[in-house]
Enzyme design. Sequence first.
Site, PDB file in Angstrom:
ATOM      1  N   ARG A 136     -22.253  44.853   7.641  1.00 54.70           N
ATOM      2  CA  ARG A 136     -23.444  44.263   7.013  1.00 54.70           C
ATOM      3  C   ARG A 136     -24.229  43.458   8.044  1.00 54.70           C
ATOM      4  O   ARG A 136     -23.679  42.557   8.700  1.00 54.70           O
ATOM      5  CB  ARG A 136     -23.047  43.395   5.820  1.00 54.70           C
ATOM      6  CG  ARG A 136     -22.364  44.201   4.721  1.00 54.70           C
ATOM      7  CD  ARG A 136     -21.926  43.343   3.569  1.00 54.70           C
ATOM      8  NE  ARG A 136     -23.065  42.857   2.787  1.00 54.70           N
ATOM      9  CZ  ARG A 136     -22.939  42.114   1.680  1.00 54.70           C
ATOM     10  NH1 ARG A 136     -21.718  41.798   1.239  1.00 54.70           N
ATOM     11  NH2 ARG A 136     -24.006  41.714   1.024  1.00 54.70           N
TER      12      ARG A 136
ATOM     13  N   GLN B 162     -31.180  35.764   1.220  1.00 51.47           N
ATOM     14  CA  GLN B 162     -30.093  34.899   1.680  1.00 51.47           C
ATOM     15  C   GLN B 162     -30.305  34.443   3.121  1.00 51.47           C
ATOM     16  O   GLN B 162     -29.905  33.337   3.491  1.00 51.47           O
ATOM     17  CB  GLN B 162     -28.748  35.607   1.536  1.00 51.47           C
ATOM     18  CG  GLN B 162     -28.333  35.784   0.084  1.00 51.47           C
ATOM     19  CD  GLN B 162     -27.049  36.574  -0.066  1.00 51.47           C
ATOM     20  OE1 GLN B 162     -26.354  36.850   0.902  1.00 51.47           O
ATOM     21  NE2 GLN B 162     -26.737  36.971  -1.282  1.00 51.47           N
TER      22      GLN B 162
ATOM     23  N   ASP C  25     -29.939  42.570  -8.278  1.00 58.85           N
ATOM     24  CA  ASP C  25     -28.514  42.568  -8.634  1.00 58.85           C
ATOM     25  C   ASP C  25     -28.238  43.102 -10.036  1.00 58.85           C
ATOM     26  O   ASP C  25     -27.084  43.399 -10.366  1.00 58.85           O
ATOM     27  CB  ASP C  25     -27.930  41.156  -8.506  1.00 58.85           C
ATOM     28  CG  ASP C  25     -27.562  40.811  -7.070  1.00 58.85           C
ATOM     29  OD1 ASP C  25     -27.536  41.726  -6.229  1.00 58.85           O
ATOM     30  OD2 ASP C  25     -27.300  39.621  -6.800  1.00 58.85           O
TER      31      ASP C  25
ATOM     32  N   LYS D  15     -25.521  45.803   0.470  1.00 64.58           N
ATOM     33  CA  LYS D  15     -24.647  44.939  -0.328  1.00 64.58           C
ATOM     34  C   LYS D  15     -23.181  45.284  -0.037  1.00 64.58           C
ATOM     35  O   LYS D  15     -22.863  45.875   0.989  1.00 64.58           O
ATOM     36  CB  LYS D  15     -24.988  45.100  -1.809  1.00 64.58           C
ATOM     37  CG  LYS D  15     -26.397  44.654  -2.177  1.00 64.58           C
ATOM     38  CD  LYS D  15     -26.524  43.137  -2.161  1.00 64.58           C
ATOM     39  CE  LYS D  15     -27.866  42.680  -2.695  1.00 64.58           C
ATOM     40  NZ  LYS D  15     -27.978  41.210  -2.773  1.00 64.58           N
TER      41      LYS D  15
ATOM     42  N   ARG E  48     -25.279  50.422  -2.784  1.00 63.64           N
ATOM     43  CA  ARG E  48     -25.220  50.513  -4.239  1.00 63.64           C
ATOM     44  C   ARG E  48     -26.020  51.682  -4.802  1.00 63.64           C
ATOM     45  O   ARG E  48     -25.673  52.207  -5.865  1.00 63.64           O
ATOM     46  CB  ARG E  48     -25.684  49.194  -4.870  1.00 63.64           C
ATOM     47  CG  ARG E  48     -24.652  48.096  -4.721  1.00 63.64           C
ATOM     48  CD  ARG E  48     -25.098  46.777  -5.322  1.00 63.64           C
ATOM     49  NE  ARG E  48     -23.993  45.824  -5.283  1.00 63.64           N
ATOM     50  CZ  ARG E  48     -24.129  44.518  -5.478  1.00 63.64           C
ATOM     51  NH1 ARG E  48     -25.324  44.011  -5.716  1.00 63.64           N
ATOM     52  NH2 ARG E  48     -23.077  43.726  -5.429  1.00 63.64           N
TER      53      ARG E  48
ATOM     54  N   ARG F  78     -19.875  44.505  -8.865  1.00 62.61           N
ATOM     55  CA  ARG F  78     -20.915  44.900  -9.817  1.00 62.61           C
ATOM     56  C   ARG F  78     -20.776  46.362 -10.251  1.00 62.61           C
ATOM     57  O   ARG F  78     -21.199  46.722 -11.350  1.00 62.61           O
ATOM     58  CB  ARG F  78     -22.302  44.614  -9.250  1.00 62.61           C
ATOM     59  CG  ARG F  78     -22.494  43.143  -8.928  1.00 62.61           C
ATOM     60  CD  ARG F  78     -23.924  42.698  -9.013  1.00 62.61           C
ATOM     61  NE  ARG F  78     -24.061  41.330  -8.510  1.00 62.61           N
ATOM     62  CZ  ARG F  78     -23.710  40.240  -9.172  1.00 62.61           C
ATOM     63  NH1 ARG F  78     -23.213  40.333 -10.389  1.00 62.61           N
ATOM     64  NH2 ARG F  78     -23.853  39.040  -8.631  1.00 62.61           N
TER      65      ARG F  78
ATOM     66  N   LYS G  92     -14.544  38.732  -7.504  1.00 64.31           N
ATOM     67  CA  LYS G  92     -15.540  38.281  -6.531  1.00 64.31           C
ATOM     68  C   LYS G  92     -16.579  37.384  -7.186  1.00 64.31           C
ATOM     69  O   LYS G  92     -17.035  36.410  -6.587  1.00 64.31           O
ATOM     70  CB  LYS G  92     -16.216  39.476  -5.868  1.00 64.31           C
ATOM     71  CG  LYS G  92     -17.183  39.094  -4.760  1.00 64.31           C
ATOM     72  CD  LYS G  92     -17.737  40.319  -4.071  1.00 64.31           C
ATOM     73  CE  LYS G  92     -18.413  39.954  -2.755  1.00 64.31           C
ATOM     74  NZ  LYS G  92     -19.573  39.088  -2.927  1.00 64.31           N
TER      75      LYS G  92
END
Length: 416
Positions: free
Chosen positions: A105, A153, A299, A326, A330, A373, A397
């Site tokens: 990441r 972020q 999200d 992520k 995803r 998720r 998580k």
Amino acid sequence: MNLKVQKSKAESQKSKVEITGSKSETNRLLLLQALYSNISLENTSNSDDSEVMADALQKSKIKNQKSLIIDVHHAGTAMRFLTAFFAIQEDKEVILTGSSRMKERPIKILVEALQQLGAEITYEENEGFPPIKIKGKKLRQSKVSLPANVSSQYISALLLIAPKLENGLELILEGEITSIPYIKMTLALLNEIGVETSFVKNVIKINQKSEIVNHQSTIESDWSSASYWYSIVALSEIGTQITLSSYKKESLQGDSALVEIYKSFGVETVFNSNNSITISKNSNLKLETLNFELNNCPDIAQTIAVTSFGLGIGCHLTGLHTLKIKETDRLEALKTEISKLGANISVTTDSLTIQQSNNLNSNIAIATYQDHRMAMAFAPLALKTPLIIQDAEVVSKSYPAFWEDLQNIGFLIEKE
């Protein structure tokens, strides 16, 4: 651990669920608490991510320990926020590392922004990716720019340490801004503790503040976690009600967009006087393709996609470019897993489209890709067909009590 999840014959139409504090708010306030020791927190998140964050910040307080190795595992928020935090911890040398996925990441944009401010950060393995070595020092620069379409972020990490820079911070965002609600959340939390901020066009300014007065923050419950309950209500019979605590009508969390989005799925939200919300299925749907722009709340994309498919309606979701970096990619993960169930789905680098269909295959095993998720977004489909959720423990998580809460409202859950 694989779990078989299915609907109970004795499912209750009215239920109550307690959800702990927002992971996003908790992690921001934990960092601010580490910078200003007279902040106290209530209703903090019990998620793995927040525990990782709290543990790392606790280690930073150990006296006479100038060298640390901190493993954040899968916690992306902790990686970004701690990179900024340790950059200003004078005379501390820290190696930040994580899981194999974390090492894939990107962190380069944040690292380069901190380096513009004077930070000393180097890569231990691959350029642009964790693990990184940070030699904490006083950062004397006060102006930095970075692309506006990056993960919020990165931006929040800089904003959170800004009051402790000797001249504050002027942050210039270049281009179209992504996930504005998360940036506004960070600014609102800074304002709450007495830090002066401004956000005009693409320029954010944070004033320096060396100390604050005693401050207590009560953290709102997590709207991302609420999304799975919205999906459950949407996929249930008319008359189903679930009460969740505790939520604010004027929320700082972008995922509170659920309130408006799920009206399209026949779900209404009532804000109660005790800060709980009651969500109810009160109408059937028109079988038309729904279009949602999720730039401010990516999200909840997985949840919305699964809800649409489970109801047999089409959807077109845009603003999803951050989903590719992520816990997993995803978009590709959704495409793979929802296709197993019979969906006709296509994805681009920033969008997802599911065609209207009533196909729904049974007893499919859903891979979760170490992504909490993925597990929780697919679980509500058990109301329509039995499912197997692989590596189901990954929910810890962000929502450790998820499976227990499902059982409490009547889902049948068995280990495979």
